[in-house]
Design a protein around this motif. Structure first.
Motif, mmCIF file in Angstrom:
data_model
loop_
_atom_site.group_PDB
_atom_site.id
_atom_site.type_symbol
_atom_site.label_atom_id
_atom_site.label_comp_id
_atom_site.label_asym_id
_atom_site.label_seq_id
_atom_site.Cartn_x
_atom_site.Cartn_y
_atom_site.Cartn_z
ATOM 1 N N GLY A 377 0.828 -1.201 0.000
ATOM 2 C CA GLY A 377 0.000 0.000 0.000
ATOM 3 C C GLY A 377 0.856 1.242 0.000
ATOM 4 O O GLY A 377 2.093 1.175 -0.071
ATOM 5 N N SER A 378 0.214 2.391 0.071
ATOM 6 C CA SER A 378 0.944 3.653 0.071
ATOM 7 C C SER A 378 0.178 4.684 0.881
ATOM 8 O O SER A 378 -1.003 4.508 1.188
ATOM 9 N N TRP A 379 0.864 5.762 1.218
ATOM 10 C CA TRP A 379 0.261 6.828 2.001
ATOM 11 C C TRP A 379 -0.247 7.931 1.082
ATOM 12 O O TRP A 379 0.497 8.447 0.245
ATOM 13 N N LYS A 380 -1.511 8.228 1.231
ATOM 14 C CA LYS A 380 -2.150 9.244 0.399
ATOM 15 C C LYS A 380 -2.308 10.542 1.192
ATOM 16 O O LYS A 380 -2.773 10.521 2.334
ATOM 17 N N LYS A 381 -1.920 11.644 0.599
ATOM 18 C CA LYS A 381 -2.165 12.937 1.224
ATOM 19 C C LYS A 381 -3.616 13.300 1.002
ATOM 20 O O LYS A 381 -4.110 13.305 -0.122
ATOM 21 N N VAL A 382 -4.319 13.597 2.081
ATOM 22 C CA VAL A 382 -5.755 13.851 2.012
ATOM 23 C C VAL A 382 -6.046 15.342 1.926
ATOM 24 O O VAL A 382 -6.710 15.806 1.006
ATOM 25 N N ASN A 383 -5.550 16.099 2.900
ATOM 26 C CA ASN A 383 -5.785 17.544 2.948
ATOM 27 C C ASN A 383 -4.512 18.264 3.347
ATOM 28 O O ASN A 383 -3.546 17.652 3.822
ATOM 29 N N ALA A 384 -4.526 19.574 3.207
ATOM 30 C CA ALA A 384 -3.406 20.402 3.637
ATOM 31 C C ALA A 384 -3.545 20.743 5.116
ATOM 32 O O ALA A 384 -4.647 20.794 5.662
ATOM 33 N N LEU A 385 -2.413 20.966 5.765
ATOM 34 C CA LEU A 385 -2.407 21.435 7.144
ATOM 35 C C LEU A 385 -2.944 22.865 7.166
ATOM 36 O O LEU A 385 -2.483 23.726 6.426
ATOM 37 N N LYS A 386 -3.935 23.105 8.006
ATOM 38 C CA LYS A 386 -4.573 24.428 8.038
ATOM 39 C C LYS A 386 -3.938 25.367 9.064
ATOM 40 O O LYS A 386 -3.760 26.544 8.802
ATOM 41 N N ASN A 387 -3.623 24.836 10.245
ATOM 42 C CA ASN A 387 -3.028 25.678 11.282
ATOM 43 C C ASN A 387 -1.512 25.703 11.105
ATOM 44 O O ASN A 387 -0.798 24.810 11.563
ATOM 45 N N ILE A 388 -1.025 26.749 10.460
ATOM 46 C CA ILE A 388 0.414 26.830 10.170
ATOM 47 C C ILE A 388 1.097 27.900 11.021
ATOM 48 O O ILE A 388 2.241 28.268 10.747
ATOM 49 N N ARG A 389 0.414 28.394 12.051
ATOM 50 C CA ARG A 389 0.999 29.469 12.864
ATOM 51 C C ARG A 389 2.337 29.048 13.464
ATOM 52 O O ARG A 389 3.321 29.808 13.406
ATOM 53 N N LYS A 390 2.422 27.848 14.038
ATOM 54 C CA LYS A 390 3.668 27.415 14.657
ATOM 55 C C LYS A 390 4.765 27.209 13.615
ATOM 56 O O LYS A 390 5.949 27.465 13.891
ATOM 57 N N LEU A 391 4.389 26.759 12.439
ATOM 58 C CA LEU A 391 5.367 26.646 11.355
ATOM 59 C C LEU A 391 5.913 28.019 10.995
ATOM 60 O O LEU A 391 7.125 28.192 10.771
ATOM 61 N N GLN A 392 5.042 28.997 10.923
ATOM 62 C CA GLN A 392 5.461 30.356 10.596
ATOM 63 C C GLN A 392 6.394 30.912 11.659
ATOM 64 O O GLN A 392 7.410 31.535 11.345
#
Length: 401
Positions: A377-392
């Protein structure tokens, strides 16, 4: 063999600590006296090591403990021993000589960590010197004989690269999780028994910057965090008959908050300590990690609600608010029918919508085929990360998926 053992015990100098070489010399002399020297070389070697393990090790379990390919050992009374190797369970052909010898081994194990197990306190969690986790339930609580379950851990901690080699995770997800840990996202790992939660938590913690102060809290110390200079490891303590008071995970979390931690890692939440963990996540300890038993990310939310209620009566909406604001990411692990362990789902805790916690699925493992008994099997990306404040705030905003 028991006669040889008794003879060696009688000849041992109990006034001092004898070396292994001296013990082996006594064993060799006893083997000659009992006529075992007329046996084959293989039988003599087996007898020699069996007697030594009964004196200096954990008797018939020692060989399994020293085997790096054995991951779990299960003792169901003196005559039934099982072990797990490569995901399969086998019965060990060796058994304890007597129930008394099994009880001796149990007392040896618990004495390693100054634990007590007896009729008044027949259940205990402990660990071996190599960090392996041990659970013991004495007879007659264990009806067919005292039960020992040993969960072994590798000598060298498993890293994300090892999980990638085993096919438990993808390179893309490793990179994603690394950014999340560095940025200080609060992550909760869920899964069933034997799904690899502690192993994964250990690998995940390797991404924590070594400049940060980390406090780990566990029932039995299992985590092997390497590379962290400012590390405090705390372990619970059960009460005993000598008026030694119990030290719980809840007490340790409260104490950890006064130890100026950057991050708190709780090995596993099982009860009311979930509330204290959530409060720690909500009071500035970003990047904290923990694990819990559940069947899915959504089920972990429900279980957290139940665990919080075990510690304090609170309105369900208030509990969900604590969960939604405290936990950023849920990771669910599973053991598939081919016995392989894989990361199955990653979900973002998006927030509250009315009285309901909303999850944003990020990754999902999709089974595609089965070849030679192994699931592909494989890993499918479903949605984007919405809360990116900590990344910023960490300067990693360009990583948004």
């Amino acid at each position: 063999m028991e006669q040889i053992r008794k003879q060696v015990l009688e000849e041992m100098d109990v006034s001092r600590s004898m070396t292994d070489e001296e013990i082996f010399a006594l064993i060799d002399d006893a083997i000659c006296e009992k006529g075992v020297h007329r046996q084959s070389l293989k039988n003599r070697k087996e007898a020699r090591m069996a007697v030594f393990h009964s004196l200096r090790g954990l008797d018939v379990l020692q060989e399994l403990i020293e085997d790096p390919t054995v991951t779990e050992i299960m003792v169901n009374g003196p005559k039934h021993i099982f072990y797990e190797k490569n995901g399969q369970i086998f019965q060990w052909e060796k058994t304890f000589f007597s129930n008394e010898k099994l009880e001796d081994v149990i007392q040896t194990i618990v004495s390693i960590n100054n634990r007590i197990v007896n009729e008044a306190s027949p259940i205990v969690d402990s660990r071996l010197t190599d960090g392996s986790r041990v659970n013991i339930v004495l007879h007659p609580i264990a009806i067919d004989g005292s039960a020992i379950t040993i969960r072994k851990f590798p000598e060298h901690p498993i890293e994300m690269t090892d999980l990638l080699h085993y096919g438990s995770i993808s390179e893309e997800i490793i990179e994603f999780l690394q950014k999340l840990v560095i940025s200080g996202y609060n992550i909760f790992v869920s899964g069933g028994t034997g799904s690899g939660k502690t192993t994964f938590l250990n690998a995940l913690s390797a991404f924590i910057p070594d400049s940060q102060r980390v406090v780990t809290i566990e029932d039995s110390a299992e985590l092997q965090l390497e590379g962290l200079k400012n590390l405090v490891r705390l372990e619970t303590r059960p009460a005993n008959l000598e008026n030694v008071s119990e030290i719980t995970i809840r007490q340790l979390i409260k104490s950890a908050l006064r130890m100026r931690p950057d991050r708190i890692i709780v090995g596993e939440c099982r009860g009311g300590e979930a509330l204290d963990m959530l409060q720690a996540m909500n009071t500035g300890h970003d990047g904290s990690l923990s694990t819990g038993h559940a069947n899915s990310c959504q089920d972990m939310i429900a279980r957290l609600e139940t665990m919080v209620l075990m510690g304090m009566e609170l309105p369900v909406k208030a509990i969900r608010g604590q969960i939604a604001s405290g936990i950023d990411i849920l990771i669910h692990l599973g053991r598939l029918r081919d016995r392989s362990r894989k990361l199955l789902d990653i979900a973002e805790v998006e927030g509250m919508e009315g009285d309901r916690i909303v999850l944003n699925p990020l990754y999902h493992f999709a089974e595609e085929s089965e070849q030679n008994g192994r699931i592909q099997g494989s890993w499918k990306k479903v949605n984007a990360l919405k809360n990116i404040r900590k990344l910023q705030e960490a300067g990693l905003e360009e990583y948004r998926l």
